[in-house]
Design an enzyme around this catalytic site. Structure first.
Site, PDB file in Angstrom:
ATOM      1  N   ALA A  76       0.824  -1.210   0.000  1.00  0.00           N
ATOM      2  CA  ALA A  76       0.000   0.000   0.000  1.00  0.00           C
ATOM      3  C   ALA A  76       0.860   1.263   0.000  1.00  0.00           C
ATOM      4  CB  ALA A  76      -0.957  -0.006   1.186  1.00  0.00           C
ATOM      5  N   ASN A 156      -6.031   3.562  10.516  1.00  0.00           N
ATOM      6  CA  ASN A 156      -5.285   2.439  11.089  1.00  0.00           C
ATOM      7  C   ASN A 156      -5.107   2.513  12.603  1.00  0.00           C
ATOM      8  OD1 ASN A 156      -3.748   4.576   9.713  1.00  0.00           O
ATOM      9  ND2 ASN A 156      -1.989   3.672  10.722  1.00  0.00           N
ATOM     10  N   GLN A 184      -6.600  -0.731   5.413  1.00  0.00           N
ATOM     11  CA  GLN A 184      -7.245  -1.246   6.625  1.00  0.00           C
ATOM     12  C   GLN A 184      -8.718  -1.596   6.388  1.00  0.00           C
ATOM     13  OE1 GLN A 184      -5.870  -1.889   9.596  1.00  0.00           O
ATOM     14  NE2 GLN A 184      -3.856  -0.955   9.284  1.00  0.00           N
ATOM     15  N   ALA A 205      -1.530  -6.740   0.916  1.00  0.00           N
ATOM     16  CA  ALA A 205      -1.870  -8.138   1.228  1.00  0.00           C
ATOM     17  C   ALA A 205      -1.680  -8.469   2.704  1.00  0.00           C
ATOM     18  CB  ALA A 205      -1.025  -9.085   0.373  1.00  0.00           C
ATOM     19  N   HIS A 206      -0.658  -7.870   3.321  1.00  0.00           N
ATOM     20  CA  HIS A 206      -0.306  -8.360   4.664  1.00  0.00           C
ATOM     21  C   HIS A 206      -1.237  -7.889   5.774  1.00  0.00           C
ATOM     22  CE1 HIS A 206       1.855  -4.954   6.737  1.00  0.00           C
ATOM     23  NE2 HIS A 206       2.060  -4.536   5.498  1.00  0.00           N
ATOM     24  N   THR A 244       9.460  -7.523 -12.951  1.00  0.00           N
ATOM     25  CA  THR A 244       8.970  -8.892 -13.068  1.00  0.00           C
ATOM     26  C   THR A 244       7.916  -9.155 -12.002  1.00  0.00           C
ATOM     27  OG1 THR A 244      11.108  -9.607 -13.889  1.00  0.00           O
ATOM     28  CG2 THR A 244       9.657 -11.331 -13.013  1.00  0.00           C
ATOM     29  N   CYS A 328       4.387   1.827  11.675  1.00  0.00           N
ATOM     30  CA  CYS A 328       5.314   2.566  10.828  1.00  0.00           C
ATOM     31  C   CYS A 328       5.897   3.751  11.553  1.00  0.00           C
ATOM     32  CB  CYS A 328       4.591   3.045   9.583  1.00  0.00           C
ATOM     33  SG  CYS A 328       2.972   3.661   9.975  1.00  0.00           S
TER      34      CYS A 328
END
Ligand code: PLP
Length: 388
Positions: A76, A156, A184, A205-206, A244, A328
């Protein structure tokens, strides 16, 4: 791994669901789907590409988008950077005005700060006392030269839920683009990009039981021509993000989002029950205040401030893994910018904890958490004061 504190920090990150790990591992080894998704000339590449496209449909499906509107990123943070810088860059020397808020994630705030240095003008809206940004506040801040509004779906730290549909209506009427950081929100709030007036949306994703290091940006039809790539080299992702494609990460994100859709009703109801239970326990304690709207919010995240109490953070940390601010920011000891924006002072911020519940939180965990919180609080040292 004995005697680890109970995990109450799902807003910082989630463990990868076992079912997602299986999908991920299948994309790694020589017997698995390890090919380069861009190697269209052979079966290895074609199979990898199929896995990537399945995942794209899975992510799109959870949020009511179509597959070609999903661009893979590293998370994100990158999605937010791509959205803000990518739209700003298409303004080629025209400058202009961006609206965001003081309670955004640093990936938006710091990016907006960079754009301000580059000559754009930025308004950071203050939240109301409930931690919300209203459509009216956005409407009042719109200027003739406003071209982008970036506001989060779910905060968050507070778990508060903005009315992004109401906000989007104002922004669209004005002709600007709306970017929403939904890191979130995905899997916790029903998102429908087919009907929502939102142009860009960031996912990670996490936060949804997938792996770290993979995310996506939804790019709606109005935003497509106004978005410039920030990473060049090969023209992957329709030229919007080269590199990739990480098949294992992408397939895992797809699986995680598909699962989130399958368990959505049951999981949100269960977590709401757990949160109610936790709050019922804490209702006995006179010192506990809750930050953010208790109505317009998700059930997963709870921000509590202990008022007029001696709070033993150290003791609580031995029983519970929680956070004082978003992960963070935890590297710095500065009080949370979100709490300060709500009008709390540095002292209140020190007396604040964020508990976030998730897929593996049990009733027993909640009982233990409530006991541990009670044990970490004591009446302030009134007696000591009175003796003087
Ligand atoms: C976690 C989070 C991010 C950052 O996502 P990453 O995938 O870790 O880069 C951005 N915004 C919000 C609201 C978040 O909770």
């Amino acid at each position: 791994m004995k005697n680890l504190p109970l995990y109450f920090d799902y807003a910082a990150t989630t463990p990868v669901d076992e079912r997602v790990i299986e999908v991920m591992v299948e994309c790694l080894g020589k017997a698995g789907n390890f090919g380069n998704p861009a190697s269209g000339s052979h079966i290895y590449g074609q199979q990898a590409q199929q896995a990537v496209e399945l995942a794209r449909r899975q992510v799109a499906s959870l949020v009511g988008a179509s597959a070609e509107q999903i661009v893979w990123t590293s998370g994100a943070t990158e999605s937010n950077n791509l959205a803000l810088k990518g739209v700003a860059q298409s303004r080629a020397g025209q400058g202009g005005h961006i609206i965001t808020s003081r309670i955004e994630h640093k990936a938006v705030l710091d990016t907006a700060g960079q754009l301000e240095q580059a000559g754009f003008s930025v308004t950071c809206l203050a939240p109301d006392a409930q931690g919300l940004i209203s459509p009216q506040a956005v409407k009042a801040a719109l200027r003739d030269d406003t071209f982008l509004v970036s506001l989060m779906l779910v905060n968050n730290e507070l778990g508060t839920l903005n009315d992004v549909v109401g906000i989007g209506e104002q922004v669209r009427r004005h002709g600007a683009l709306l970017h929403v950081d939904a890191a979130q929100g995905a899997g916790k709030v029903a998102i429908d990009l087919a009907s929502w007036p939102v142009d860009l949306m960031s996912f990670s994703a996490h936060k949804v039981y997938g792996p770290k290091g993979i995310g996506a940006l939804y790019v709606g039809p109005r935003a497509r021509s106004q978005l410039r790539a920030q990473i060049h080299g090969g023209g992957h992702e329709g030229g919007l993000r080269s590199g990739t494609l990480a098949t294992h990460q992408i397939a895992a994100m797809g699986a995680a989002f598909a699962l989130a859709g399958e368990v959505f009703e049951e999981e949100t109801a269960r977590i709401r029950r757990l949160q109610r239970r936790l709050l019922a326990h804490l209702a006995d304690i006179p010192y506990v205040g809750r930050n953010g709207s208790p109505q317009q919010c998700i059930a997963h995240t709870l921000s509590l401030t202990f008022i007029n109490a001696d709070f033993n953070r150290q003791a609580l940390s031995q029983v519970l893994a929680f956070s004082s601010t978003s992960a963070c920011n935890s590297a710095s000891t500065a009080p949370s910018h979100v709490l300060l924006a709500l009008g709390r002072d540095a002292e209140a911020a020190r007396q604040t904890i964020r508990l976030s519940l998730g897929r593996y939180t049990t009733e027993q965990d909640v009982e233990q958490a409530a006991q541990a919180i009670k044990a970490s609080l004591s009446a302030p040292a009134f007696w000591a004061v009175a003796r003087h």
